[in-house]
Scaffold this motif. Structure first.
Motif, PDB file in Angstrom:
ATOM      1  N   GLU A 252       6.871  -5.952   1.149  1.00 16.01           N
ATOM      2  CA  GLU A 252       6.063  -7.139   0.847  1.00 16.01           C
ATOM      3  C   GLU A 252       6.144  -8.452   1.085  1.00 16.01           C
TER       4      GLU A 252
ATOM      5  N   ALA B 272       0.109 -13.292  -1.474  1.00 17.74           N
ATOM      6  CA  ALA B 272       0.551 -12.054  -1.074  1.00 17.74           C
ATOM      7  C   ALA B 272       0.319 -11.290   0.174  1.00 17.74           C
ATOM      8  N   TYR B 273       1.092 -10.688   0.572  1.00 18.93           N
ATOM      9  CA  TYR B 273       0.729  -9.645   1.092  1.00 18.93           C
ATOM     10  C   TYR B 273       1.644  -8.225   1.470  1.00 18.93           C
ATOM     11  N   THR B 274       1.287  -7.188   2.296  1.00 22.38           N
ATOM     12  CA  THR B 274       1.881  -6.469   2.413  1.00 22.38           C
ATOM     13  C   THR B 274       1.546  -5.936   3.884  1.00 22.38           C
TER      14      THR B 274
ATOM     15  N   ASN C 226       3.092  -2.768   6.795  1.00 23.16           N
ATOM     16  CA  ASN C 226       3.133  -1.798   7.029  1.00 23.16           C
ATOM     17  C   ASN C 226       3.954  -2.478   8.779  1.00 23.16           C
TER      18      ASN C 226
ATOM     19  N   ARG D 143       5.694 -13.003   0.845  1.00 23.27           N
ATOM     20  CA  ARG D 143       4.954 -13.242  -0.301  1.00 23.27           C
ATOM     21  C   ARG D 143       4.899 -15.204   0.244  1.00 23.27           C
TER      22      ARG D 143
ATOM     23  N   GLY E 201       8.507  -2.528   0.219  1.00 26.28           N
ATOM     24  CA  GLY E 201       7.327  -1.872  -0.935  1.00 26.28           C
ATOM     25  C   GLY E 201       7.714  -0.469  -1.165  1.00 26.28           C
ATOM     26  N   ASP E 202       6.873   0.463  -1.801  1.00 23.01           N
ATOM     27  CA  ASP E 202       6.855   0.841  -1.982  1.00 23.01           C
ATOM     28  C   ASP E 202       7.114   2.138  -1.165  1.00 23.01           C
TER      29      ASP E 202
END
Length: 86
Positions: free
Chosen positions: A62, A73-75, A77, A64, A55-56
Motif C-alpha cells: 500500500e 492511495a494506491y495498491t 502488486n 500513499r 498490504g494484506d
C-alpha cells in the motif's frame, strides 16, 4: 519502442526484486522511488511517496503519494506489476 522495452525491463527487475526478498536490501528512499516509478509508469499521478507498507496479501504494498496538492492511495502488486487506485 525503445522506451517501452526499458519500462518492461525495469518493471521486471522490480517485480523480481520484490518477490525474491530484495525489498529488505533496499533503502527507504529506493523503495519510495521504485513505488513512484511503478505508479507513474501505468499512468497514475505520484509526485512524492509519503508512505509505503506491506498490504494484506503476499507481494502487495500500500502506497500513499502526494500529487497536485492532494494525498492519493494506491495498491501495488509487486509480482504482477499491477497498480490500483485506492
Amino acid at each position: 519502442m525503445f522506451k517501452k522495452i526499458i519500462d518492461i525491463t525495469v518493471c521486471s527487475a522490480l517485480v523480481l526484486g520484490f518477490t525474491a526478498g530484495g525489498v529488505k536490501s533496499l533503502t527507504r528512499h529506493e523503495m519510495h522511488t521504485l513505488g513512484a516509478y511503478m505508479i507513474t509508469s501505468v499512468g497514475f499521478l505520484c509526485e512524492d511517496v509519503v508512505g509505503m507498507k506491506p498490504g494484506d496479501a503476499e507481494d502487495v504494498f500500500e502506497v500513499r503519494c502526494q500529487a497536485i496538492g492532494a494525498r492519493l492511495a494506491y495498491t501495488i502488486n509487486a509480482r504482477t506489476g499491477e497498480v490500483w487506485r485506492g
